[in-house]
Write a protein that holds these residues in place. Structure first.
Motif: not given
Length: 87
Positions: A13-23, A47-52, A73-81
């Motif tokens: 909850r604290r992290i979610d309040a501090l980051i830009t983007g969706k938790c 962590d696979i699918g880390t998004a923000f 390690f964090s990995l997210d294979p999606f692009t901004a599109e």
């Protein structure tokens, strides 16, 4: 729920309040993720699918709080599109 799970929920909850983007994870899922990272001990975590990055931040904070070694390690294979990025 034990202490690590409850701490994980509050910390997310604290992290979610501090980051830009969706938790991507909340409450019980965040608590379970914190528990899983804690129980990996001094091993690396992927962590696979880390998004923000909220779940990766939580994993790193678990390791920091409990003085655990290992890399997150964090990995997210999606692009901004929203498409898969191939390597």
């Amino acid at each position: 729920m034990d202490g690590i799970e409850l701490w994980g929920i509050e910390e997310m909850r604290r992290i979610d309040a501090l980051i830009t983007g969706k938790c991507g994870i909340y409450d019980e899922a965040a608590g379970l993720w914190a528990w899983c990272v804690y129980h990996t001990g001094n091993k690396d975590v992927l962590d696979i699918g880390t998004a923000f990055g909220a779940s990766a931040i939580l994993a790193a904070k678990v390791k920091q709080r409990y003085y655990l070694k290992g890399t997150v390690f964090s990995l997210d294979p999606f692009t901004a599109e929203g498409e898969w990025q191939s390597s």
